[in-house]
Design an enzyme around this catalytic site. Structure first.
Site, mmCIF file in Angstrom:
data_model
loop_
_atom_site.group_PDB
_atom_site.id
_atom_site.type_symbol
_atom_site.label_atom_id
_atom_site.label_comp_id
_atom_site.label_asym_id
_atom_site.label_seq_id
_atom_site.Cartn_x
_atom_site.Cartn_y
_atom_site.Cartn_z
ATOM 1 N N HIS A 148 0.874 -1.152 -0.052
ATOM 2 C CA HIS A 148 0.156 0.079 -0.005
ATOM 3 C C HIS A 148 0.913 1.317 -0.015
ATOM 4 C CE1 HIS A 148 -3.945 1.891 1.552
ATOM 5 N NE2 HIS A 148 -3.056 2.833 1.612
ATOM 6 N N CYS A 183 -2.039 11.376 3.456
ATOM 7 C CA CYS A 183 -2.082 10.953 5.060
ATOM 8 C C CYS A 183 -1.897 12.355 5.799
ATOM 9 C CB CYS A 183 -0.660 10.160 5.080
ATOM 10 S SG CYS A 183 -0.332 10.116 6.901
#
Length: 300
Positions: free
Chosen positions: A205, A238
């Protein structure tokens, strides 16, 4: 025989939960309906978490229940705790995901507990999942770097991965959470993990903060990894990574894999339409290099 690479589409969950603008339930459903036309076989629908903390994921169980069922597509929900799992169970979900990290600091900041405590919290989820014949996928964040601790020891990543597999996860996805890795460092992490477990139970990922996601996926392919998470139109990012530009786009991953001779099952025209549709809904530019080249050629 052409070798198949499994793509787990995480745009509706990991992508949208990190977009600033929460979409309506109808818009989220339309995204998934579009993705269902692309040939993708694994789609993460949402996350069963408190809407107070993650408003972008509100009513993910309701969304799941509203989707048409296709025997060829596996829908999943992220269930960080027992309450979330019970919500997924109630709507007939047959695959859930749990998450922890290889970094103590990240785990404490993200889910307010230690790594060991996070694993303990999963024990009831794993027990109930087994009782109800539900698959559990594990996520391990910070496979290379942590925004608080810096570099993470590959042996620590392998340790946490092994613990999740021992608990009953059928697959563990290692997250390059802040997008700082380069292929040489990714190689060391896979080497540590592959010394203990089979490549068949591992997934990658990758985030694309520094434009390294595709290079890191290429390195992973060389080491036998055949499962990757990606996000349509590079949705997400993120919140702990300065300048994070999102997950690797499914479009760019498709381009890499198809041109290397791997089979993905993706219907490219449908993928590109899904990509365009969600970009228009969010009123954002698509960071995918392949998507931009595709549409320039189509309009030429």
């Amino acid at each position: 025989m052409t070798e198949f690479v499994k793509i787990v589409e995480v745009g509706p969950r990991d992508g949208l939960q990190n977009e600033k603008t929460p979409l309506t339930l109808a818009d989220r459903k339309n995204l998934i309906l579009d993705l269902m036309q692309t040939g993708l076989k694994n789609i993460e629908v949402g996350s069963c978490v408190s809407a107070k903390w993650v408003p972008q994921m509100a009513d993910s169980d309701v969304l799941f229940a509203s989707l048409p069922q296709d025997p060829n597509i596996q829908f999943s929900l992220l269930t960080p705790n027992l309450k979330g799992f019970e919500s997924a169970l109630a709507v007939g979900c047959k695959e859930v995901a749990v998450f922890t990290a290889a970094s103590e600091s990240f785990t404490r900041k993200n889910i307010n507990c230690s790594i060991d405590e996070s694993l303990e919290k999963f024990s009831d989820v794993m027990r109930l999942a087994k009782a109800h014949d539900i698959q559990v996928r594990g996520y391990v964040s910070c496979m290379v770097d942590c925004p608080y601790e810096g570099a993470i020891d590959p042996k620590q990543v392998a340790k946490v991965t092994q613990q999740l597999l021992d608990m009953g996860c059928y697959e563990v996805s290692l997250g390059e959470t802040i997008g700082t890795a380069t292929p040489d460092r990714v190689q060391k992490v896979w080497e540590a993990c592959l010394a203990q477990v089979d490549a068949k139970v591992l997934a990658g990922h990758f985030h694309n903060t520094y434009g390294m996601a595709i290079a890191n996926i290429y390195q992973s392919l060389l080491q036998g990894i055949r499962v990757f998470d990606s996000s349509i139109a590079g949705l997400g990012g993120c919140p702990y990574a300065k300048g994070a530009s999102g997950n690797v786009s499914t479009e760019d991953l498709y381009y890499l894999l198809s041109n290397m001779g791997f089979e993905t099952g993706i219907q490219v025209d449908a993928l590109m339409q899904a990509s365009r549709n969600i970009s228009e809904v969010l009123q954002r530019n698509n960071p995918s290099n392949y998507a931009n080249a595709y549409w320039q050629k189509a309009c030429a």
